[in-house]
Enzyme design. Structure first.
Site, PDB file in Angstrom:
ATOM      1  N   LYS A   1     -15.694  -1.696   2.941  1.00  0.00           N
ATOM      2  CA  LYS A   1     -14.722  -2.041   1.449  1.00  0.00           C
ATOM      3  C   LYS A   1     -15.985  -2.798   0.566  1.00  0.00           C
ATOM      4  O   LYS A   1     -16.593  -3.643   0.869  1.00  0.00           O
ATOM      5  CB  LYS A   1     -13.918  -3.309   1.888  1.00  0.00           C
TER       6      LYS A   1
ATOM      7  N   GLU B   1       0.745  -1.229   0.034  1.00  0.00           N
ATOM      8  CA  GLU B   1      -0.005   0.164  -0.103  1.00  0.00           C
ATOM      9  C   GLU B   1       0.876   1.223   0.068  1.00  0.00           C
ATOM     10  O   GLU B   1       0.154   2.447   0.478  1.00  0.00           O
ATOM     11  CB  GLU B   1      -1.105  -0.040   1.215  1.00  0.00           C
TER      12      GLU B   1
END
Length: 431
Positions: free
Chosen positions: A340, A208
């Site tokens: 999500k 990330e």
């Protein structure tokens, strides 16, 4: 203005995500030629209760991670049903796919197939109406720019190092605007890189975009971030706060939490006390997945100990699922939900989870996955629902930066109507 516009084609293809794994991209075309395109993300550390991400399992191709089955489901089963439907009726589109699938966890069609179609339909509808996606989803009151929850040190499954906790993040809740918040985070990121280098640590990055050094302990990660905040000219606990994502389900073994990098094994009570100590020593404003997804008793202990002053976010615990969220609300565990899209599989179900959370006084943090694409839907979604917080990685790697850049565009478009709430985004705790 027309309130009915037919879907004439639904088409999926296999593309690659940021972790070099296949994922699904979907195009939806309307009768006037308007097109909407969406790509689906994928997680590395996934909750046991997430909707099913359909993979091919053919080890001779992409190590079994191909998504041609999901692609075929879009191009045949889903397309056959959706062609001719009104793209402006998102609820009906998502309901049709849910009924077509017929399982509790999207196991037949695949959440990756269904989500790609759901989002591509929303984008096509917004394009047809000549609206920004956030305006189409959120309506006239969509105006809140989020506080970034920016992952700048990676551990756990997101990195190849000895740090047990998965993410160490910064949140510029003291910034006056989103663009200033992004600038502050960028400056801290650069300061952190030079700080790590000066201490002899590696500055390679994880999935990330955060750095992934072999630190001596989890606490050292917090200490070095605080040094970087100060080095960049900001005050920890005033301008910028710390957020953690231990991803505790990944270290939960036989009813205890194994901090292997530190050589410690803790009971749920001891793990809760570990967080209490960290929150007393450092300006920690948020902890995600502090306990494992099925350790409801541990979550209760943690919430009772620090739930009034620290945001406690359920990711694996809730998996963007209203049934699990309703259980958490009833039990009084956590005070926030991570959102999500691919955990549940449709836009409608995602919006339902956000609405349920906010009605219960829980915050909603809209999130990326570790396997991302250039798709920027979550940037529009977080503004659409006025969630006030977004988690989408470090200010590095283009699949992360794409979301931040889209938020800059939205901030510019909203102009004086836009609102950056800073600490007010944490309405679930006393700050």
């Amino acid at each position: 203005m027309k309130n009915y516009i037919e879907i004439v084609d639904v088409y999926a293809r296999q593309i690659l995500d940021s972790r070099c794994n296949p994922t699904v991209e979907v195009e939806v075309e309307l009768e006037d030629g308007t097109v909407g395109v969406a790509a689906v993300p994928s997680g590395a550390s996934t909750g046991a209760f997430e909707a099913v991400e359909l993979r091919d399992g053919d080890k001779s191709k992409y190590l079994g991670k191909g998504v041609l089955k999901a692609v075929d489901n879009v191009n045949t089963i889903i397309a056959d049903e959706l062609v001719g439907m009104n793209v402006l009726d998102q609820v009906a589109i998502d309901k049709t796919m849910i009924e077509l699938d017929g399982t509790d966890n999207k196991a037949k069609l695949g959440a990756n197939a269904m989500l790609g179609v759901s989002l591509a339909c929303a984008k096509a509808a917004a394009n047809f109406l000549g609206m920004s996606l956030y305006q189409y989803i959120g309506g006239v009151n969509a105006k809140v720019l989020p506080v970034p929850m920016m992952n700048i040190i990676n551990g756990g499954k997101h990195a190849d190092n000895n740090v047990d906790l998965q993410e160490f993040m910064i949140m510029p809740a003291g910034a006056p605007s989103f663009s200033e918040a992004l600038r502050m985070c960028s400056e801290v990121y650069h300061a952190l890189k030079s700080t790590l280098k000066s201490q002899g640590y590696d500055t390679g990055v994880g999935d990330e975009g955060g750095f992934a050094p072999n630190l001596k302990s989890n606490e050292e990660a917090i200490i070095v971030i605080i040094e970087a905040i100060k080095k960049a000219g900001y005050t920890p606990g005033k301008d910028i706060f710390i957020a953690l994502d231990p991803a505790s389900s990944e270290i939960f073994e036989d009813g205890k939490y194994n901090l292997a990098g530190e050589g410690r094994v803790l009971t749920p009570e001891e793990m809760a006390n570990y967080y209490v100590e960290l929150a007393e020593k450092y300006p920690i404003i948020s902890i995600e997945d502090g306990m494992a997804e099925e350790d409801w008793d541990g979550w209760k202990i943690l919430t009772e100990k620090i739930g009034k002053k620290v945001q406690l976010v359920g990711d694996d615990l809730f998996v963007t699922n209203t049934e699990r969220l309703a259980k958490g609300i009833k039990l009084g565990v956590a005070n926030s939900i991570l959102i999500k899209l691919n955990q549940i599989g449709t836009l409608t179900e995602t919006l339902n989870a956000i609405e349920m959370a906010e009605r219960a006084g829980y915050t909603a943090v809209v999130s990326h996955r570790s396997g991302e694409t250039e798709d920027t839907t979550i940037a529009d979604l977080v503004v659409a629902v006025n969630a006030g917080q977004i988690k989408t990685g470090a200010p590095a790697r283009s699949e992360r930066v794409a979301k931040y850049n889209q938020l800059l565009r939205i901030e510019e478009e909203l102009n004086d109507m836009g609102e950056y709430r800073g600490l007010k985004a944490f309405y679930n705790i006393n700050k």
